[in-house]
Design an enzyme around this catalytic site. Structure first.
Site, short mmCIF file in Angstrom:
data_model
loop_
_atom_site.label_atom_id
_atom_site.label_comp_id
_atom_site.label_asym_id
_atom_site.label_seq_id
_atom_site.Cartn_x
_atom_site.Cartn_y
_atom_site.Cartn_z
N GLY A 503 0.82 -1.20 0.00
CA GLY A 503 0.00 0.00 0.00
C GLY A 503 0.85 1.25 0.00
O GLY A 503 2.00 1.24 -0.44
N ASP A 573 20.04 4.41 31.09
CA ASP A 573 18.81 3.82 30.55
C ASP A 573 19.09 3.09 29.24
O ASP A 573 18.41 3.30 28.23
CB ASP A 573 17.76 4.91 30.34
CG ASP A 573 16.34 4.34 30.22
OD1 ASP A 573 16.14 3.20 30.66
OD2 ASP A 573 15.47 5.02 29.68
#
Length: 735
Positions: A503, A573
């Protein structure tokens, strides 16, 4: 009255110490450029103070009367160089502290000393009020032993990086608990093949020490009484002469003498652990080897390689060109094998093909994309990857090293007699052109990005009140959006980015987070039959080689933060959601919102818990000071996720597989690592190595975790990886 007598005796004792040696009282200080930059021993033979160090200063003990400063002890070698505004203070509470800019401190001794003393033996000591030694340099040697000093079991001497840099270098001399005195390449561990000299006294028992007498007698003693063996015969002059032993920059352990009547001369070598100046393993780093020329050691690189740093050979050699392996023909190049006679190196063979001649061995390597070097022993052909460690070229070996070279083909104007020149010129021109282009593009991107960031932040601030009730989602996987939401995100599928077999792809912006996204709208007539294929595409994982490359890229990124930035940065992190892939499939570390900056010479810090559940190191939960090792722990978890292609916690998995690190350890213990990759055809040796690296990274004790630099070396196969300690005792407590 009794207290007055005790006080008087204490004062008398302190006075006697003060009159018999050069003493320093509390509150005294030194600075490199101040009025006092050293404390001399009574005779002026030794000095404790600051001295010039490459790019700054160092603090230590040196022979003050020699024409060239002879350093015998160095403080805080992991924190060199010191700044020119550094100050050493013997504090009012009896501590010994180095103060640097902005309140940064290096503690040599905490507190409680009454007097400090620089002695004529070369020992610097701290005493309490009773005259008891609390701390002394003789108990904490660096690279040198002086007469009267001992190297006890469990202690190690480390060489310096260079003659002008006293930081820890690439060699060490260790007094082992079993009584053996051994020299190793300093790799953090002692892998097989890294030792190159020993006293051959293994098994003589515990409590063996290396001792040096004032007459140059160097020997091993057990329990201070039982003679084990002598390394030198001694009997050298003891009057007007001092002796010292040192593990030198080149890895040789030497005994020096200094004539006090003529200190303008440098010390003379009267004994050495080896007369071969190339004896030190690792002297020339990876892909380099040592040759003795005119009685001096000289390092050389493999054909087609050049020094990483010509002034620091121990950094090794790297290829002097960059080409993508196994795609040489597309680049107009030819491949050949260059021979290196009488060669040997550390064993790291991954395959032994059938090859009975040197020509067969060369052909086997040429036809193997993974092969970069081969060793032909006369009866065997051993294929290996780079880098080569402990490379030696000696007359005693009949082996032939075969190095794969990529050389410019004759139809592109290269000089056949020196093909490297053309390759290097082309590379340099390419670097120059690329550099100019990148700078120009970067400036435009920065300008454009600045405008976008400014507008995005203004828009975000205006929307703060609208976002108070925004739903927070745990960032652990794809989120489902309704069609209406996607229509709003793309502004009615307005801006087309591209078309595919499924698409059309549209540009969208998620308003709450201002994230730019790509939305693929499936063709209506193909939606049903393409839905399954689309979901499969979204779940694809990289191939094994790409995953290994990804892990190495991430480690290099963390290495840059920890050791290559001007100020060390703890990311805090590290997790897959903060790893992005660029257009060249290189992994990049992102999102520094929780990062913590360390000040110069600061190695740890205290802060509230940061990070994401599942990747947080145990010390966060214990409210302990954190170091860069928290990122190493998180990397270990991420490495397991990359290897196993799954998240660290999967609640829908069987109980014994739900927590990834526990499952990995169980598979490692039972020698069932193939379960981790679900039967995928991967290199078993590499899988084993990667798992061991991860297990080292997630050790509960931060001191047991390797530095990220060591992790990079292990990932790239530069160093051997010892068996990780048992993890079962704490894995169940890690959340």
């Amino acid at each position: 009255m009794a207290s007055l007598i005790a006080f008087a005796l204490t004062i008398s004792l302190v006075f006697n110490i003060a009159t018999s040696q050069s003493n320093i009282t509390r509150g005294s200080s030194l600075s490199p450029n101040g009025a006092t930059n050293r404390w001399l021993s009574p005779s002026g033979l030794y000095a404790f103070g600051f001295y010039p160090q490459k790019d700054g200063y160092a603090l230590g003990i040196y022979i003050a009367q020699t024409s060239q400063r002879t350093v015998v002890w160095t403080a805080s070698r992991d924190n060199l160089p010191l700044f020119n505004n550094a100050t050493l203070e013997f504090t009012t509470n009896g501590g010994l502290v180095i103060d640097q800019a902005q309140g940064q401190q290096i503690n040599i001794f905490d507190a409680g000393a009454s007097i400090a003393s620089m002695q004529d033996s070369g020992n610097f000591a701290l005493f309490d009020s009773q005259g008891t030694v609390l701390w002394q340099t003789f108990d904490n040697p660096t690279d040198t032993l002086l007469a009267g000093q001992r190297l006890v079991a469990g202690k190690t001497l480390f060489s310096s990086i260079s003659e002008v840099d006293q930081s820890i270098g690439v060699f060490k001399l260790a007094m082992l608990p079993d009584g053996n005195l051994v020299q190793y390449a300093n790799l953090g561990t002692e892998p097989i093949g890294s030792s190159y000299w020993s006293s051959n006294t293994t098994g003589t028992g515990p409590n063996v020490t290396l001792n040096l007498d004032s007459n140059g007698f160097l020997y091993l003693l057990q329990n201070s009484t039982n003679f084990i063996t002598n390394l030198t015969q001694g009997g050298f002059p003891s009057n007007n002469t001092i002796y010292r032993t040192k593990i030198d920059v080149d890895g040789i352990f030497r005994l020096y003498s200094h004539d006090l009547r003529n200190m303008s001369k440098n010390g003379s070598v009267i004994w050495a652990s080896s007369n071969d100046k190339c004896a030190g393993k690792g002297l020339c780093g990876v892909n380099g080897y040592c040759e003795v020329m005119n009685d001096d050691a000289r390092c050389r690189c493999l054909p087609g390689f050049e020094f990483v740093n010509p002034e620091l050979w121990s950094m090794g050699c790297e290829r002097n060109y960059t080409l993508e392996k196994c795609k040489m023909n597309n680049l107009g190049t030819a491949v050949r094998m260059e021979s290196l006679s009488n060669a040997r190196w550390e064993e790291a063979t991954y395959e032994i093909p059938e090859a009975t001649t040197q020509e067969d061995c060369s052909a086997a390597c040429l036809n193997d994309c993974h092969c970069e070097v081969a060793l032909f022993t006369g009866s065997e052909c051993r294929l290996q990857r780079l880098p080569l460690r402990f490379l030696e070229v000696t007359d005693s070996d009949s082996n032939v090293g075969l190095i794969k070279l990529y050389v410019a083909s004759s139809n592109n104007g290269s000089d056949p007699s020196n093909p490297w020149i053309q390759i290097k010129k082309a590379r340099r021109m390419g670097i120059f052109v690329s550099g100019v282009s990148l700078i120009s593009i970067s400036l435009l991107v920065l300008l454009f990005s600045g405008v976008l960031i400014y507008k995005a932040r203004v828009w975000a601030y205006r929307k703060v009140s609208d976002n108070k009730n925004s739903q927070l989602f745990e960032n652990v996987g794809p989120r489902a959006f309704s069609y209406a939401e996607l229509e709003r995100i793309t502004n009615g599928f307005k801006e087309e980015l591209g078309r595919g077999s499924f698409g059309i792809v549209y540009k969208g912006i998620i308003k709450n987070s201002m994230k730019v996204v790509a939305v693929k709208k499936l063709k209506e007539e193909l939606a049903q039959q393409r839905e399954i294929e689309f979901q499969t595409e979204m779940k694809t994982v990289p191939c094994w080689a790409e995953r290994i490359r990804m892990a190495i890229d991430i480690a290099h990124g963390i290495l840059y933060l920890h050791e290559e930035c001007e100020t060390a940065i703890i990311h805090c992190d590290i997790k897959p959601q903060n790893i992005l892939m660029d257009g060249y499939n290189c992994a990049k570390i992102s999102d520094f919102g929780l990062a913590k900056l360390l000040e110069h010479d600061q190695t740890r810090t205290s802060t509230l818990i940061r990070g994401t559940r599942g990747y947080v190191a145990p010390e966060w939960y214990k409210n302990l000071p954190i170091t860069v090792k928290v990122d190493v722990y998180s990397f270990g978890i991420v490495l397991f996720e990359i290897l196993c292609c799954r998240r660290s916690v999967e609640n829908n998995f069987p109980v014994n597989e739900a927590i990834l690190e526990e499952w990995v350890y169980d598979c490692y213990e039972t020698d069932e690592l193939s379960k981790l990759v679900n039967g995928e055809d991967v290199d078993k040796h590499t899988l084993d190595r990667m798992v061991k690296i991860g297990l080292w990274c997630i050790q509960e004790d931060p001191a047991l975790r390797p530095s990220v630099k060591q992790v990079v070396l292990m990932l790239e196969g530069t160093v051997n990886i010892p068996v990780p300690p048992n993890l079962a005792s704490f894995l169940s407590t890690v959340v």
